[in-house]
Design a protein around this motif. Structure first.
Motif, mmCIF file in Angstrom:
data_model
loop_
_atom_site.group_PDB
_atom_site.id
_atom_site.type_symbol
_atom_site.label_atom_id
_atom_site.label_comp_id
_atom_site.label_asym_id
_atom_site.label_seq_id
_atom_site.Cartn_x
_atom_site.Cartn_y
_atom_site.Cartn_z
ATOM 1 N N ALA A 1 70.275 48.033 39.533
ATOM 2 C CA ALA A 1 70.392 48.772 41.159
ATOM 3 C C ALA A 1 71.643 48.933 41.436
ATOM 4 O O ALA A 1 72.477 49.724 42.196
ATOM 5 C CB ALA A 1 69.387 48.128 42.413
ATOM 6 N N ALA A 2 72.924 48.036 41.340
ATOM 7 C CA ALA A 2 73.817 47.888 41.852
ATOM 8 C C ALA A 2 74.634 48.842 40.840
ATOM 9 O O ALA A 2 76.319 48.716 40.427
ATOM 10 C CB ALA A 2 74.455 46.823 40.923
ATOM 11 N N CYS A 3 74.433 49.124 39.797
ATOM 12 C CA CYS A 3 74.652 50.490 38.195
ATOM 13 C C CYS A 3 75.266 51.705 39.664
ATOM 14 O O CYS A 3 75.654 52.435 38.556
ATOM 15 C CB CYS A 3 74.057 50.060 37.442
ATOM 16 N N GLY A 4 74.093 51.492 40.499
ATOM 17 C CA GLY A 4 74.216 53.228 40.976
ATOM 18 C C GLY A 4 72.564 53.978 40.173
ATOM 19 O O GLY A 4 72.458 55.391 40.963
ATOM 20 N N LEU A 5 71.544 53.026 39.711
ATOM 21 C CA LEU A 5 70.805 53.617 39.444
ATOM 22 C C LEU A 5 69.585 53.984 40.881
ATOM 23 O O LEU A 5 69.783 52.932 41.374
ATOM 24 C CB LEU A 5 69.529 53.010 38.687
ATOM 25 N N SER A 6 69.074 55.265 41.010
ATOM 26 C CA SER A 6 68.180 55.230 42.118
ATOM 27 C C SER A 6 66.633 54.589 42.242
ATOM 28 O O SER A 6 65.748 54.844 43.109
ATOM 29 C CB SER A 6 68.064 56.712 42.974
ATOM 30 N N ARG A 7 66.253 54.590 41.041
ATOM 31 C CA ARG A 7 65.043 54.266 40.675
ATOM 32 C C ARG A 7 64.743 53.283 39.456
ATOM 33 O O ARG A 7 65.298 53.737 38.897
ATOM 34 C CB ARG A 7 64.120 56.113 40.906
ATOM 35 N N VAL A 8 64.138 52.453 39.486
ATOM 36 C CA VAL A 8 64.450 51.036 39.145
ATOM 37 C C VAL A 8 63.193 50.899 38.909
ATOM 38 O O VAL A 8 62.168 49.953 39.651
ATOM 39 C CB VAL A 8 64.971 50.680 39.113
ATOM 40 N N GLU A 9 61.777 51.213 37.910
ATOM 41 C CA GLU A 9 60.117 50.357 37.780
ATOM 42 C C GLU A 9 60.632 48.700 37.490
ATOM 43 O O GLU A 9 61.446 48.785 36.343
ATOM 44 C CB GLU A 9 59.560 50.982 36.813
ATOM 45 N N SER A 10 59.806 48.465 38.846
ATOM 46 C CA SER A 10 59.587 46.722 38.671
ATOM 47 C C SER A 10 58.803 45.700 37.787
ATOM 48 O O SER A 10 58.760 44.494 37.516
ATOM 49 C CB SER A 10 61.054 46.553 40.426
ATOM 50 N N GLY A 11 57.812 46.284 37.734
ATOM 51 C CA GLY A 11 57.260 45.434 37.050
ATOM 52 C C GLY A 11 55.039 46.042 37.187
ATOM 53 O O GLY A 11 55.588 47.131 37.530
ATOM 54 N N ALA A 12 54.296 45.641 36.967
ATOM 55 C CA ALA A 12 53.277 45.885 36.432
ATOM 56 C C ALA A 12 52.338 45.018 36.942
ATOM 57 O O ALA A 12 52.234 43.872 36.796
ATOM 58 C CB ALA A 12 53.164 46.313 35.641
ATOM 59 N N PHE A 13 50.746 45.115 37.907
ATOM 60 C CA PHE A 13 50.241 44.674 38.123
ATOM 61 C C PHE A 13 48.935 44.472 37.249
ATOM 62 O O PHE A 13 47.868 45.508 37.515
ATOM 63 C CB PHE A 13 49.697 44.328 39.708
ATOM 64 N N VAL A 14 49.177 44.265 35.910
ATOM 65 C CA VAL A 14 47.793 43.488 34.990
ATOM 66 C C VAL A 14 47.547 42.577 34.307
ATOM 67 O O VAL A 14 47.980 41.523 35.026
ATOM 68 C CB VAL A 14 48.507 44.392 33.849
ATOM 69 N N SER A 15 46.549 42.278 34.220
ATOM 70 C CA SER A 15 46.495 41.385 34.080
ATOM 71 C C SER A 15 47.285 40.552 33.046
ATOM 72 O O SER A 15 47.717 40.702 31.690
ATOM 73 C CB SER A 15 44.715 41.233 33.477
ATOM 74 N N PRO A 16 47.869 38.630 33.768
ATOM 75 C CA PRO A 16 48.432 38.534 32.305
ATOM 76 C C PRO A 16 48.198 38.337 31.259
ATOM 77 O O PRO A 16 48.775 37.785 29.755
ATOM 78 C CB PRO A 16 49.451 37.257 33.125
ATOM 79 N N LYS A 17 47.096 38.458 30.585
ATOM 80 C CA LYS A 17 46.484 37.749 29.984
ATOM 81 C C LYS A 17 45.886 38.879 28.522
ATOM 82 O O LYS A 17 46.731 37.996 27.545
ATOM 83 C CB LYS A 17 45.131 37.715 29.853
ATOM 84 N N TRP A 18 46.829 40.119 29.254
ATOM 85 C CA TRP A 18 47.106 41.316 27.863
ATOM 86 C C TRP A 18 48.694 41.687 27.913
ATOM 87 O O TRP A 18 49.094 42.006 27.160
ATOM 88 C CB TRP A 18 46.634 42.392 28.200
ATOM 89 N N VAL A 19 49.404 41.429 29.319
ATOM 90 C CA VAL A 19 50.278 41.203 29.266
ATOM 91 C C VAL A 19 51.044 40.658 29.982
ATOM 92 O O VAL A 19 52.066 40.696 31.126
ATOM 93 C CB VAL A 19 50.997 42.623 29.710
ATOM 94 N N PRO A 20 51.827 39.260 28.892
ATOM 95 C CA PRO A 20 52.453 38.166 29.944
ATOM 96 C C PRO A 20 53.258 38.632 29.842
ATOM 97 O O PRO A 20 54.207 37.288 31.460
ATOM 98 C CB PRO A 20 52.036 37.097 28.162
ATOM 99 N N GLN A 21 53.905 39.158 29.661
ATOM 100 C CA GLN A 21 55.266 39.640 30.111
ATOM 101 C C GLN A 21 55.719 40.649 31.367
ATOM 102 O O GLN A 21 56.595 40.192 32.122
ATOM 103 C CB GLN A 21 56.606 41.080 29.407
ATOM 104 N N MET A 22 54.628 40.587 32.091
ATOM 105 C CA MET A 22 54.831 41.032 33.158
ATOM 106 C C MET A 22 54.186 40.690 34.447
ATOM 107 O O MET A 22 53.677 40.228 35.750
ATOM 108 C CB MET A 22 53.571 42.693 33.657
#
Length: 302
Positions: free
Chosen positions: A38-59
């Motif tokens: 955001a500090a670089c000047g990007l106005s839209r930053v997709e920040s996460g996913a509300f998915v099962s951590p079992k399938w997508v532990p990174q989120m």
């Protein structure tokens, strides 16, 4: 030959990028990444996913990430939700914008979100109705717009049908994803031409992966069709877990270098972004996939 005067970059690294990396970063590191972007000047930053951590532990921990970022004025932080349960979690976390994810390919839809294309539309209808009742913006993703790892080439008409259905449901913008990166400029331009007959080109975004090294060329082609919104991922993070060997999104640094060369405004600081790409690759212990980022490091720009 004409291009948009201004292009909006939608930064995908903290979600689409990180969810397909082998390493799982801490919530604190993910917050720092988003703040830096955001500090670089990007106005839209997709920040996460509300998915099962079992399938997508990174989120896992997306609620904590959303609560911890700075949220400067004028910057939007959308999150991905797969269903009504995910929407409820996103609302509890204070999300103001969400995204839903479908496919133009039946086989990919079955393997990626475990339902048919028609079933996915029924699911999205409920999510969009509930989201709008809470005043949330909803973005729609259509994957496999130029090819499917299971079904092969995808007809532009199938892409237009899916994109149009999402737009009719109330998605303000439709992101067209070359999920496995098989597209070429002519095919990309023809696909956008067909989809734009169903959805206004101003509401279309290009989300191209770089498996065959064609992403920048494809972007160049579709910008001439009027596309002025580009999804990209800092340092080229990510890939697709359902598409063997597929490279990640085109690197944001590389897109910015192209746009600067065309005289197109983005409002993003390339040097600061390259530094951020270098930093997150060190955190992940992986090679930077941005050619521009690597070149800038080699010549001592950071």
């Amino acid at each position: 030959m004409s291009f948009p005067d201004q292009v909006t970059i939608v930064e995908m690294g903290p979600r689409d990028g990180l969810q397909n990396e082998r390493g799982v970063l801490s919530v604190e590191t993910r917050i720092s990444l988003i703040d830096r972007l955001a500090a670089c000047g990007l106005s839209r930053v997709e920040s996460g996913a509300f998915v099962s951590p079992k399938w997508v532990p990174q989120m896992a921990g997306s609620a904590e990430v959303l609560a911890g970022i700075r949220k400067p004025k004028g910057v939007r932080f959308p999150v991905l939700v797969p269903n009504l349960k995910g929407l409820e979690q996103a609302l509890e976390a204070g999300a103001e914008e969400i995204a839903v994810f479908g496919a133009a390919s039946e086989s990919f839809s079955q393997r990626n979100i475990n339902c048919s294309v028609a079933e996915s539309m029924d699911r999205f209808a409920g999510v969009l109705t509930a989201a709008r009742s809470h005043g949330l913006r909803v973005r729609g993703y259509v994957s496999c717009v130029l090819g499917c790892p299971y079904d092969g080439e995808v007809a532009p008409e199938a892409v237009a049908e899916m994109a149009g259905a999402l737009y009719d449901l109330g998605c303000y913008e439709i992101s067209l994803g070359d999920t496995i990166g098989v597209g070429t400029p002519l095919r990309a331009a023809k696909m956008v031409d067909v989809v734009a007959k169903r959805v206004p080109v101003e509401a279309l975004a290009a989300h191209f992966h770089d498996t065959y090294g064609q992403a920048l060329a494809n972007l160049y082609a579709v910008m001439q069709q009027g596309v002025s919104i580009i999804d990209s991922s800092v340092a080229g993070l990510g890939g697709c877990p359902y598409a063997r060997g597929a490279a990640g999104n085109v690197a944001t640094e590389d897109v910015l270098y192209l746009l600067q060369g065309l005289g197109i405004q983005t409002g993003v600081d390339l040097e600061a972004l390259a530094q951020t790409g270098h930093w997150i690759c060190q955190a992940l212990g992986r090679q930077n996939q941005s050619r521009v980022g690597l070149a800038m490091a080699d010549v001592g720009n950071y």
